[in-house]
Scaffold this active site. Structure first.
Site, PDB file in Angstrom:
ATOM      1  N   SER A 126       0.803  -1.219   0.000  1.00  9.56           N
ATOM      2  CA  SER A 126       0.000   0.000   0.000  1.00  9.56           C
ATOM      3  C   SER A 126       0.838   1.272   0.000  1.00  9.56           C
ATOM      4  CB  SER A 126      -0.947   0.007   1.204  1.00  9.56           C
ATOM      5  OG  SER A 126      -1.811  -1.095   1.178  1.00  9.56           O
ATOM      6  N   HIS A 177       0.499   4.808   4.329  1.00  9.48           N
ATOM      7  CA  HIS A 177      -0.358   5.407   3.319  1.00  9.48           C
ATOM      8  C   HIS A 177      -0.050   6.894   3.146  1.00  9.48           C
ATOM      9  CE1 HIS A 177      -3.804   2.223   3.259  1.00  9.48           C
ATOM     10  NE2 HIS A 177      -2.607   1.666   3.276  1.00  9.48           N
TER      11      HIS A 177
END
Length: 250
Positions: A126, A177
């Protein structure tokens, strides 16, 4: 930029880096969950801040390729299939790999320094994928010559959804993230220097004699299939988003 009309054969020839990355995702996932020594692979490669502090620095890199669940690996791999090809074509293989690895590594470095030694073990691509999205943020704001308005709106909408999911979901590495996104945007001025816009016309067909030529019917085929592919794209994306959310809730 984000509608995929290629066959599996043409996709892996046109975007070999993305194909290899996804293959690594899937191979490691199968190994960790179904093959001998899978638990050892997971234990050796998972991100662990305390282990990094004790000198196991490879754990800053290895989590980029590892995933917990089937929904986790499918969601990240699907995101790479959608958002990666345009960047691989525009940047070239070396620059694309550089962005992917740098943003993924910086995301894990941020997790180490901000999360602290007691931060739970973490893994997943991610951070690197948000790095690619961060590069799109820079495109939308500062390089409008490289992305049209419709695609800019689409990618910014997806980024907004991704950020919301980052904060409302459980077991999500928020630091990876956010700092992956920031790292991707920060690399924009350097990595996008001299880059040409993504173009469908650069997709080439190879004849049996080995000569490279344009397929004269390719654009017509894309026009006929674009509406159907767009619907299928959104259906698949929504299914994977829902699967990702449910996997975090249950």
């Amino acid at each position: 930029m984000f509608i995929r009309n290629e066959s599996f054969y043409s996709f892996r020839r046109q975007y070999p880096i993305i194909t290899i990355l996804i293959a690594i995702h899937l191979i490691l996932f199968v190994w960790m969950n179904f093959l001998p020594f899978g638990g050892w692979v997971l234990a050796l490669g998972i991100g662990n801040n305390l282990a990094v502090a004790n000198g196991e620095y490879w754990r800053i890199v290895t989590p980029i390729f590892m995933h917990y669940s089937i929904s986790h690996v499918l969601f990240n791999s699907f995101s790479l299939v959608i958002f990666g090809p345009a960047l691989e074509q525009m940047l070239g293989r070396i620059k694309f790999l550089l962005v992917y690895f740098l943003t993924g590594i910086l995301a894990n470095v941020a997790t180490f320094y901000i999360g602290g030694l007691t931060y739970p073990p973490h893994l997943g691509a991610s951070g690197a994928i948000f790095g690619l999205l961060g590069l799109y943020v820079y495109l939308v704001i500062y390089r409008k010559d490289l992305i049209d308005h419709a695609n800019a709106q689409l990618v910014m909408t997806i980024i907004a959804i991704g950020l919301v999911m980052t904060f409302v979901g459980s077991n999500i590495n928020i630091f990876a993230h956010l700092f992956g996104l920031i790292a991707g945007a920060a690399l924009g001025p350097i990595i996008l220097n001299g880059v040409k816009p993504y173009s469908y016309y650069r997709q080439r067909a190879v004849h049996d004699d080995g000569k490279v030529a344009f397929d004269p019917n390719r654009w017509n085929k894309k026009q006929r299939n674009s509406k159907l592919m767009k619907k299928l794209l959104w259906i698949c994306f929504i299914i994977l988003v829902v699967a990702g959310i449910l996997s975090q809730l249950f």
